[in-house]
Design a protein around this motif. Sequence first.
Motif, PDB file in Angstrom:
ATOM      1  N   ALA A 116       0.830  -1.204   0.000  1.00 33.89           N
ATOM      2  CA  ALA A 116       0.000   0.000   0.000  1.00 33.89           C
ATOM      3  C   ALA A 116       0.864   1.254   0.000  1.00 33.89           C
ATOM      4  CB  ALA A 116      -0.931  -0.005   1.213  1.00 33.89           C
ATOM      5  N   ARG A 117       1.938   1.233   0.787  1.00 36.08           N
ATOM      6  CA  ARG A 117       2.789   2.425   0.832  1.00 36.08           C
ATOM      7  C   ARG A 117       3.509   2.644  -0.498  1.00 36.08           C
ATOM      8  NH1 ARG A 117       6.689   5.032   5.373  1.00 36.08           N
ATOM      9  NH2 ARG A 117       7.666   6.542   4.000  1.00 36.08           N
ATOM     10  N   VAL A 118       4.101   1.598  -1.056  1.00 41.39           N
ATOM     11  CA  VAL A 118       4.862   1.750  -2.293  1.00 41.39           C
ATOM     12  C   VAL A 118       3.947   2.147  -3.453  1.00 41.39           C
ATOM     13  CG1 VAL A 118       6.284   0.540  -3.986  1.00 41.39           C
ATOM     14  CG2 VAL A 118       6.691   0.194  -1.543  1.00 41.39           C
ATOM     15  N   LEU A 119       2.796   1.496  -3.562  1.00 37.79           N
ATOM     16  CA  LEU A 119       1.860   1.847  -4.624  1.00 37.79           C
ATOM     17  C   LEU A 119       1.296   3.253  -4.425  1.00 37.79           C
ATOM     18  CD1 LEU A 119       0.011  -1.580  -4.909  1.00 37.79           C
ATOM     19  CD2 LEU A 119       1.541  -0.567  -6.617  1.00 37.79           C
ATOM     20  N   GLY A 120       1.083   3.633  -3.178  1.00 38.40           N
ATOM     21  CA  GLY A 120       0.621   4.985  -2.898  1.00 38.40           C
ATOM     22  C   GLY A 120       1.654   6.033  -3.288  1.00 38.40           C
ATOM     23  N   GLU A 121       2.919   5.735  -3.029  1.00 38.10           N
ATOM     24  CA  GLU A 121       3.982   6.661  -3.422  1.00 38.10           C
ATOM     25  C   GLU A 121       4.036   6.808  -4.939  1.00 38.10           C
ATOM     26  OE1 GLU A 121       7.330   4.868  -1.523  1.00 38.10           O
ATOM     27  OE2 GLU A 121       7.046   5.973   0.355  1.00 38.10           O
ATOM     28  N   ALA A 122       3.814   5.690  -5.658  1.00 41.45           N
ATOM     29  CA  ALA A 122       3.786   5.760  -7.121  1.00 41.45           C
ATOM     30  C   ALA A 122       2.598   6.590  -7.601  1.00 41.45           C
ATOM     31  CB  ALA A 122       3.732   4.352  -7.705  1.00 41.45           C
ATOM     32  N   ALA A 123       1.430   6.390  -6.983  1.00 36.93           N
ATOM     33  CA  ALA A 123       0.229   7.124  -7.386  1.00 36.93           C
ATOM     34  C   ALA A 123       0.322   8.602  -7.045  1.00 36.93           C
ATOM     35  CB  ALA A 123      -0.998   6.514  -6.718  1.00 36.93           C
ATOM     36  N   ALA A 124       1.090   8.941  -6.022  1.00 31.77           N
ATOM     37  CA  ALA A 124       1.251  10.352  -5.664  1.00 31.77           C
ATOM     38  C   ALA A 124       1.945  11.125  -6.776  1.00 31.77           C
ATOM     39  CB  ALA A 124       2.046  10.473  -4.362  1.00 31.77           C
ATOM     40  N   ARG A 125       2.709  10.418  -7.595  1.00 29.30           N
ATOM     41  CA  ARG A 125       3.419  11.065  -8.706  1.00 29.30           C
ATOM     42  C   ARG A 125       2.638  11.003 -10.014  1.00 29.30           C
ATOM     43  NH1 ARG A 125       7.263   9.041  -5.238  1.00 29.30           N
ATOM     44  NH2 ARG A 125       9.030  10.425  -4.821  1.00 29.30           N
ATOM     45  N   GLN A 126       1.880   9.923 -10.187  1.00 25.36           N
ATOM     46  CA  GLN A 126       1.101   9.763 -11.425  1.00 25.36           C
ATOM     47  C   GLN A 126      -0.036   8.816 -11.100  1.00 25.36           C
ATOM     48  OE1 GLN A 126      -0.732   8.268 -14.134  1.00 25.36           O
ATOM     49  NE2 GLN A 126       1.038   6.971 -14.589  1.00 25.36           N
ATOM     50  N   ASP A 127      -1.272   9.332 -11.078  1.00 23.01           N
ATOM     51  CA  ASP A 127      -2.367   8.526 -10.540  1.00 23.01           C
ATOM     52  C   ASP A 127      -3.445   8.155 -11.543  1.00 23.01           C
ATOM     53  OD1 ASP A 127      -3.623  10.942 -10.916  1.00 23.01           O
ATOM     54  OD2 ASP A 127      -4.572  10.994  -8.936  1.00 23.01           O
ATOM     55  N   SER A 128      -3.177   8.259 -12.840  1.00 24.12           N
ATOM     56  CA  SER A 128      -4.212   7.916 -13.810  1.00 24.12           C
ATOM     57  C   SER A 128      -4.664   6.473 -13.652  1.00 24.12           C
ATOM     58  CB  SER A 128      -3.707   8.159 -15.236  1.00 24.12           C
ATOM     59  OG  SER A 128      -2.577   7.347 -15.519  1.00 24.12           O
ATOM     60  N   TRP A 129      -3.715   5.590 -13.346  1.00 25.29           N
ATOM     61  CA  TRP A 129      -4.051   4.172 -13.175  1.00 25.29           C
ATOM     62  C   TRP A 129      -4.906   3.950 -11.933  1.00 25.29           C
ATOM     63  CZ3 TRP A 129      -2.275   1.695  -8.745  1.00 25.29           C
ATOM     64  CH2 TRP A 129      -1.287   2.384  -8.016  1.00 25.29           C
ATOM     65  N   LEU A 130      -4.641   4.700 -10.881  1.00 23.05           N
ATOM     66  CA  LEU A 130      -5.426   4.552  -9.655  1.00 23.05           C
ATOM     67  C   LEU A 130      -6.832   5.099  -9.858  1.00 23.05           C
ATOM     68  CD1 LEU A 130      -5.774   3.810  -6.715  1.00 23.05           C
ATOM     69  CD2 LEU A 130      -4.638   5.960  -6.089  1.00 23.05           C
ATOM     70  N   ARG A 131      -6.958   6.205 -10.581  1.00 20.87           N
ATOM     71  CA  ARG A 131      -8.295   6.741 -10.859  1.00 20.87           C
ATOM     72  C   ARG A 131      -9.107   5.765 -11.700  1.00 20.87           C
ATOM     73  NH1 ARG A 131      -7.596  10.750 -14.049  1.00 20.87           N
ATOM     74  NH2 ARG A 131      -5.358  11.154 -13.957  1.00 20.87           N
ATOM     75  N   ALA A 132      -8.429   5.115 -12.658  1.00 22.26           N
ATOM     76  CA  ALA A 132      -9.129   4.112 -13.474  1.00 22.26           C
ATOM     77  C   ALA A 132      -9.546   2.918 -12.628  1.00 22.26           C
ATOM     78  CB  ALA A 132      -8.212   3.666 -14.619  1.00 22.26           C
ATOM     79  N   TRP A 133      -8.707   2.524 -11.711  1.00 20.83           N
ATOM     80  CA  TRP A 133      -9.008   1.399 -10.818  1.00 20.83           C
ATOM     81  C   TRP A 133     -10.224   1.727  -9.957  1.00 20.83           C
ATOM     82  CZ3 TRP A 133      -5.033  -0.534  -6.585  1.00 20.83           C
ATOM     83  CH2 TRP A 133      -5.559  -1.658  -5.937  1.00 20.83           C
ATOM     84  N   ARG A 134     -10.240   2.900  -9.370  1.00 20.94           N
ATOM     85  CA  ARG A 134     -11.338   3.276  -8.486  1.00 20.94           C
ATOM     86  C   ARG A 134     -12.661   3.392  -9.237  1.00 20.94           C
ATOM     87  NH1 ARG A 134     -10.147   8.475  -5.350  1.00 20.94           N
ATOM     88  NH2 ARG A 134     -11.684   7.653  -3.859  1.00 20.94           N
ATOM     89  N   ALA A 135     -12.584   3.656 -10.543  1.00 26.97           N
ATOM     90  CA  ALA A 135     -13.797   3.808 -11.342  1.00 26.97           C
ATOM     91  C   ALA A 135     -14.199   2.521 -12.048  1.00 26.97           C
ATOM     92  CB  ALA A 135     -13.576   4.910 -12.381  1.00 26.97           C
ATOM     93  N   SER A 136     -13.485   1.423 -11.770  1.00 24.94           N
ATOM     94  CA  SER A 136     -13.677   0.197 -12.557  1.00 24.94           C
ATOM     95  C   SER A 136     -14.851  -0.664 -12.122  1.00 24.94           C
ATOM     96  CB  SER A 136     -12.389  -0.651 -12.492  1.00 24.94           C
ATOM     97  OG  SER A 136     -12.164  -1.119 -11.164  1.00 24.94           O
ATOM     98  N   ARG A 137     -15.364  -0.479 -10.911  1.00 24.89           N
ATOM     99  CA  ARG A 137     -16.445  -1.366 -10.424  1.00 24.89           C
ATOM    100  C   ARG A 137     -17.770  -0.997 -11.105  1.00 24.89           C
ATOM    101  NH1 ARG A 137     -14.801  -4.084  -5.492  1.00 24.89           N
ATOM    102  NH2 ARG A 137     -16.927  -4.209  -4.729  1.00 24.89           N
ATOM    103  N   PRO A 138     -18.450  -1.970 -11.695  1.00 29.23           N
ATOM    104  CA  PRO A 138     -19.679  -1.686 -12.465  1.00 29.23           C
ATOM    105  C   PRO A 138     -20.762  -0.994 -11.633  1.00 29.23           C
ATOM    106  CG  PRO A 138     -18.929  -3.945 -12.846  1.00 29.23           C
ATOM    107  CD  PRO A 138     -18.105  -3.404 -11.717  1.00 29.23           C
ATOM    108  N   ASP A 139     -20.868  -1.371 -10.353  1.00 29.81           N
ATOM    109  CA  ASP A 139     -21.929  -0.798  -9.531  1.00 29.81           C
ATOM    110  C   ASP A 139     -21.529   0.496  -8.843  1.00 29.81           C
ATOM    111  OD1 ASP A 139     -20.128  -1.775  -7.730  1.00 29.81           O
ATOM    112  OD2 ASP A 139     -21.547  -3.031  -6.615  1.00 29.81           O
ATOM    113  N   GLY A 140     -20.284   0.916  -9.082  1.00 23.52           N
ATOM    114  CA  GLY A 140     -19.827   2.172  -8.501  1.00 23.52           C
ATOM    115  C   GLY A 140     -19.454   2.105  -7.045  1.00 23.52           C
ATOM    116  N   SER A 141     -19.524   0.907  -6.435  1.00 20.28           N
ATOM    117  CA  SER A 141     -19.179   0.780  -5.019  1.00 20.28           C
ATOM    118  C   SER A 141     -17.664   0.851  -4.840  1.00 20.28           C
ATOM    119  CB  SER A 141     -19.699  -0.552  -4.470  1.00 20.28           C
ATOM    120  OG  SER A 141     -19.098  -1.636  -5.159  1.00 20.28           O
ATOM    121  N   PRO A 142     -17.200   1.326  -3.702  1.00 18.43           N
ATOM    122  CA  PRO A 142     -15.753   1.463  -3.491  1.00 18.43           C
ATOM    123  C   PRO A 142     -15.067   0.118  -3.313  1.00 18.43           C
ATOM    124  CG  PRO A 142     -16.940   2.058  -1.500  1.00 18.43           C
ATOM    125  CD  PRO A 142     -17.974   1.847  -2.558  1.00 18.43           C
TER     126      PRO A 142
END
Length: 364
Positions: free
Chosen positions: A88-114
Amino acid sequence: MARVLPFVLFAFGIWFWLKARRSVASLVGAEAELGLLPRDRQGTELAGADAVLERALVEARGGRWEAAAESLGATAKERDWERRALYARVLGEAAARQDSWLRAWRASRPDGSPDADAELVQASATVSRAWLLRGSPYAEHTTPEQADAFHELLPEARADTARAAELGPDDPSPYIVEIRTALGVGYGPDQMRELWAEITARTPHPTSAPLYGAHEAAIQYWSARWHGSAELAREFAAQATADAPVGTLMRGLPLIAWFDHHDAAATSRDYADPRLTALVDAALADVAAAPADHPRLPEVRHLLAYFLTRQGRYEEALEQFRLVDSHVNALPWRTRRDPADFFTSTRTKAIRGSEARARIRKGV
């Protein structure tokens, strides 16, 4: 004489240049013989090799989130909280610099649930972004503008952490992420103890091994640089090691406490103190007994490589250097602007010291 002097100086300059070249060539040869990599081959993202995490980072840099989701999901399924907090820490550090992949991940669930995994990385990313905005962990090196941006983002980090904790009620990882917020916000001692209780309640000892990553983060809070003192940091480390089985890496914590409060002004005599030697020996025994796949094992090896070099135990130091070579995101290297340079320059001292000892033994 006046005409000869320039030629003499030129000759001396050539001599020193040739000597320096031979010295560098000798060092490169020694590194190659030992199987060690040069400074420009040292990675600054991780403390040690981890094929799963490295693949997730490569995929994330390419805008793809699936590998990160798979790796973090596996840690939850296996209740591998040590590895989960690290990922979680390492991936978070990567997303802090470039988070397009994390935004896509968070938006990937069909029902919109977290998604609990994605929200944990989001919490880590928000905290990491706040620290990036701060610019330096040292207040004297932080501008007022950087400090304002840092403190403006911390409330968002707390909200993200609370959401991740709600989605994973058995998971200590969100609370471990929150320790970094506690440093910046300035939690009082009682508030910090409440946060620590949330972590230990989810990893009760002795049914669970104590989490090295959580302790490593918390000892920073109790240090003099943040909200404690040398004595409080030492007490925290002592409590952690008191009943911890050998192999849990807890015996690396007293070395962190010592480094944070003494290294800057320490002399060779300080490093030779028998009490410190005993702490290093205890950490060596802990490392020797730890599972080979312990995700935090490289971090303690990095510490030992430094302490053993400072103690003149060069052959032992080189053994640790060999086992963590090519990764330098760990204490003490990450305390410098150029971790790879600090790592390799310390390693050079160990190589030179080992070579000198070998010559003495041979009577050369």
